[in-house]
Design a protein around this motif. Structure first.
Motif, mmCIF file in Angstrom:
data_model
loop_
_atom_site.group_PDB
_atom_site.id
_atom_site.type_symbol
_atom_site.label_atom_id
_atom_site.label_comp_id
_atom_site.label_asym_id
_atom_site.label_seq_id
_atom_site.Cartn_x
_atom_site.Cartn_y
_atom_site.Cartn_z
ATOM 1 N N ILE A 113 -31.486 -4.582 -51.869
ATOM 2 C CA ILE A 113 -31.194 -3.465 -52.771
ATOM 3 C C ILE A 113 -32.109 -2.287 -52.463
ATOM 4 O O ILE A 113 -31.672 -1.122 -52.447
ATOM 5 N N LEU A 114 -33.383 -2.560 -52.201
ATOM 6 C CA LEU A 114 -34.318 -1.476 -51.884
ATOM 7 C C LEU A 114 -33.935 -0.776 -50.582
ATOM 8 O O LEU A 114 -34.174 0.424 -50.427
ATOM 9 N N ASP A 115 -33.348 -1.510 -49.652
ATOM 10 C CA ASP A 115 -32.915 -0.892 -48.396
ATOM 11 C C ASP A 115 -31.754 0.077 -48.602
ATOM 12 O O ASP A 115 -31.523 0.959 -47.761
ATOM 13 N N LYS A 116 -31.006 -0.103 -49.681
ATOM 14 C CA LYS A 116 -29.890 0.803 -49.970
ATOM 15 C C LYS A 116 -30.363 2.109 -50.609
ATOM 16 O O LYS A 116 -29.564 3.039 -50.760
ATOM 17 N N MET A 117 -31.627 2.176 -50.989
ATOM 18 C CA MET A 117 -32.177 3.402 -51.587
ATOM 19 C C MET A 117 -32.628 4.335 -50.461
ATOM 20 O O MET A 117 -33.750 4.279 -49.993
ATOM 21 N N LYS A 118 -31.719 5.174 -50.011
ATOM 22 C CA LYS A 118 -32.001 6.058 -48.874
ATOM 23 C C LYS A 118 -31.904 7.513 -49.329
ATOM 24 O O LYS A 118 -30.927 7.914 -49.963
ATOM 25 N N PHE A 119 -32.925 8.286 -48.946
ATOM 26 C CA PHE A 119 -32.973 9.703 -49.257
ATOM 27 C C PHE A 119 -33.410 10.472 -48.013
ATOM 28 O O PHE A 119 -33.825 9.874 -47.010
ATOM 29 N N ASP A 124 -39.049 14.406 -51.814
ATOM 30 C CA ASP A 124 -39.803 13.840 -52.926
ATOM 31 C C ASP A 124 -39.281 12.445 -53.274
ATOM 32 O O ASP A 124 -40.054 11.501 -53.474
ATOM 33 N N ASN A 125 -37.961 12.297 -53.318
ATOM 34 C CA ASN A 125 -37.376 10.982 -53.613
ATOM 35 C C ASN A 125 -37.645 9.988 -52.490
ATOM 36 O O ASN A 125 -37.793 8.783 -52.740
ATOM 37 N N PHE A 126 -37.706 10.472 -51.256
ATOM 38 C CA PHE A 126 -38.017 9.593 -50.123
ATOM 39 C C PHE A 126 -39.418 9.010 -50.282
ATOM 40 O O PHE A 126 -39.630 7.805 -50.079
ATOM 41 N N ASN A 127 -40.379 9.838 -50.635
ATOM 42 C CA ASN A 127 -41.756 9.361 -50.797
ATOM 43 C C ASN A 127 -41.883 8.402 -51.976
ATOM 44 O O ASN A 127 -42.627 7.407 -51.902
ATOM 45 N N LYS A 128 -41.165 8.668 -53.041
ATOM 46 C CA LYS A 128 -41.209 7.766 -54.194
ATOM 47 C C LYS A 128 -40.577 6.409 -53.848
ATOM 48 O O LYS A 128 -41.064 5.356 -54.288
ATOM 49 N N THR A 129 -39.518 6.451 -53.066
ATOM 50 C CA THR A 129 -38.890 5.202 -52.648
ATOM 51 C C THR A 129 -39.828 4.382 -51.782
ATOM 52 O O THR A 129 -39.934 3.149 -51.927
ATOM 53 N N LYS A 130 -40.520 5.036 -50.852
ATOM 54 C CA LYS A 130 -41.473 4.340 -49.994
ATOM 55 C C LYS A 130 -42.598 3.718 -50.817
ATOM 56 O O LYS A 130 -43.075 2.619 -50.512
ATOM 57 N N ASP A 131 -43.032 4.415 -51.838
ATOM 58 C CA ASP A 131 -44.097 3.882 -52.704
ATOM 59 C C ASP A 131 -43.635 2.595 -53.391
ATOM 60 O O ASP A 131 -44.386 1.610 -53.479
ATOM 61 N N VAL A 132 -42.399 2.582 -53.864
ATOM 62 C CA VAL A 132 -41.862 1.386 -54.515
ATOM 63 C C VAL A 132 -41.687 0.250 -53.514
ATOM 64 O O VAL A 132 -42.003 -0.915 -53.794
ATOM 65 N N GLN A 174 -31.533 1.494 -62.141
ATOM 66 C CA GLN A 174 -31.971 1.032 -63.454
ATOM 67 C C GLN A 174 -32.184 -0.473 -63.441
ATOM 68 O O GLN A 174 -33.133 -0.990 -64.046
ATOM 69 N N LYS A 175 -31.350 -1.204 -62.723
ATOM 70 C CA LYS A 175 -31.514 -2.654 -62.603
ATOM 71 C C LYS A 175 -32.811 -2.982 -61.856
ATOM 72 O O LYS A 175 -33.520 -3.947 -62.197
ATOM 73 N N VAL A 176 -33.135 -2.182 -60.825
ATOM 74 C CA VAL A 176 -34.381 -2.389 -60.087
ATOM 75 C C VAL A 176 -35.589 -2.136 -60.993
ATOM 76 O O VAL A 176 -36.557 -2.911 -61.000
ATOM 77 N N LYS A 177 -35.524 -1.080 -61.762
ATOM 78 C CA LYS A 177 -36.639 -0.778 -62.668
ATOM 79 C C LYS A 177 -36.817 -1.883 -63.713
ATOM 80 O O LYS A 177 -37.946 -2.303 -64.000
ATOM 81 N N ASP A 178 -35.718 -2.346 -64.286
ATOM 82 C CA ASP A 178 -35.795 -3.414 -65.287
ATOM 83 C C ASP A 178 -36.413 -4.676 -64.689
ATOM 84 O O ASP A 178 -37.191 -5.380 -65.352
ATOM 85 N N PHE A 179 -36.103 -4.956 -63.414
ATOM 86 C CA PHE A 179 -36.652 -6.143 -62.766
ATOM 87 C C PHE A 179 -38.170 -6.021 -62.633
ATOM 88 O O PHE A 179 -38.920 -6.939 -62.999
ATOM 89 N N PHE A 180 -38.650 -4.901 -62.105
ATOM 90 C CA PHE A 180 -40.092 -4.736 -61.918
ATOM 91 C C PHE A 180 -40.819 -4.689 -63.257
ATOM 92 O O PHE A 180 -41.944 -5.174 -63.374
ATOM 93 N N GLN A 181 -40.206 -4.118 -64.251
ATOM 94 C CA GLN A 181 -40.825 -4.089 -65.579
ATOM 95 C C GLN A 181 -40.942 -5.501 -66.140
ATOM 96 O O GLN A 181 -41.954 -5.850 -66.769
ATOM 97 N N GLN A 182 -39.946 -6.329 -65.894
ATOM 98 C CA GLN A 182 -39.997 -7.717 -66.350
ATOM 99 C C GLN A 182 -41.070 -8.502 -65.595
ATOM 100 O O GLN A 182 -41.817 -9.282 -66.188
ATOM 101 N N VAL A 183 -41.169 -8.284 -64.273
ATOM 102 C CA VAL A 183 -42.203 -8.956 -63.484
ATOM 103 C C VAL A 183 -43.594 -8.523 -63.940
ATOM 104 O O VAL A 183 -44.514 -9.343 -64.036
#
Length: 296
Positions: A113-119, A124-132, A174-183
């Motif tokens: 799923i993270l690999d599908k996050m391409k900018f 700015d979104n590219f750098n935030k994605t790399k951070d995640v 949003q599903k990715v965020k919910d997952f990390f928040q749960q972890v």
């Protein structure tokens, strides 16, 4: 002067023999000293283990931060509203009903799923994605993984809990965020991810086996309808084909008939034009001859 008598002189004391001194025991590391040394060694090992465990707990607790969750929220807010959907495989949390087993099964699948996050590169979104993405990789980079890997048996059973999702990009994020928040919440509680989840994953497999016969039954029930539709479609195609052939034949016959009619009309007109000029005069002369004969 007379010498003193022998009886009056004191007799010399017998030489006193000193009694042997008792040997002083030399202290040795015997049974009495062992408990002290063992206690110190145990205390030292416990202290080392406690420090290591504290460091491990602190490492895992500090991997996912509020900054990462904020970055994910920014990525969600910056998405365009569109009808385009993204397809991916993930674990259905509602079917499991167990947060720890859900995280263990979903964590390896999150990479796709993270690999599908391409900018756009360096945006700015590219750098935030790399951070995640870097945060995701660091979870397993520690000497002891913060989320224990599944064993082979668990991995095979958890395949039945996987589900195909299709949703807009903002809902996927949003599903990715919910997952990390749960972890993040589970790591703060210091839960034990070593728990065996085979029984939980087995429920998915059992539910899938129960659904398979019903799906087969539905397919069998739907087969007559599909066959009837196929037959009707074949009949309709055949009728349309016959009608098209008849129309084509009828058009060809009509064209030939019209062509013959035009040819006959042209031939008739040609015959009329080619008639000898004397023929109509004969018809006129006959009465003249009759007249002459009558006059004579």
């Amino acid at each position: 002067m007379t010498a003193p008598s022998r009886a009056a002189l004191p007799e010399p004391r017998a030489k006193e023999v000193e009694a042997p001194r008792a040997a002083v025991p030399i202290p040795r590391l015997g049974p009495k000293a062992c408990p002290v040394s063992c206690t110190l060694l145990t205390f030292f090992l416990l202290a080392v283990c406690s420090i290591h465990k504290t460091e491990q707990k602190g490492y895992c607790e500090n991997i996912i931060t509020k900054k990462h969750l904020d970055n994910l929220q920014d990525l969600i807010d910056s998405q365009m509203l569109m009808s385009c959907h993204v397809s991916f495989e993930f674990i259905d949390e509602q079917e499991l009903g167990d947060p720890i087993c859900f995280v263990k099964a979903a964590f390896p699948r999150l990479e796709d799923i993270l690999d599908k996050m391409k900018f756009k590169t360096n945006s700015d979104n590219f750098n935030k994605t790399k951070d995640v993405q870097n945060m995701y990789k660091k979870i397993d980079e520690n000497e002891v993984s913060c989320i224990d890997d599944q064993d082979e048996h668990e991995r095979e059973l958890s395949q039945a809990c996987s589900k195909e999702f299709s949703m807009p990009p903002e809902k996927m994020l949003q599903k990715v965020k919910d997952f990390f928040q749960q972890v993040m919440g589970l790591l703060d509680k210091n839960v034990d991810f070593k728990r065996d989840c085979s029984k939980t994953y087995q429920k998915c497999s059992d539910a899938l086996k129960k659904e398979s016969p019903s799906l087969d039954r539905r397919r069998k029930e739907a087969q007559p309808k599909e066959t009837q539709r196929e037959v009707m479609s074949y009949v309709l195609v055949a009728i349309l084909t016959i009608v098209a052939i008849l129309l084509a034949v009828g058009g060809l016959l009509f064209y030939k008939h019209k062509s013959r009619t035009q040819e006959r009309q042209l031939q008739h007109r040609g015959n009329v034009l080619e008639e000898p000029e004397g023929r109509p005069l004969n018809g006129v002369e006959e009465p003249l001859e009759l007249r002459v004969q009558g006059e004579l």
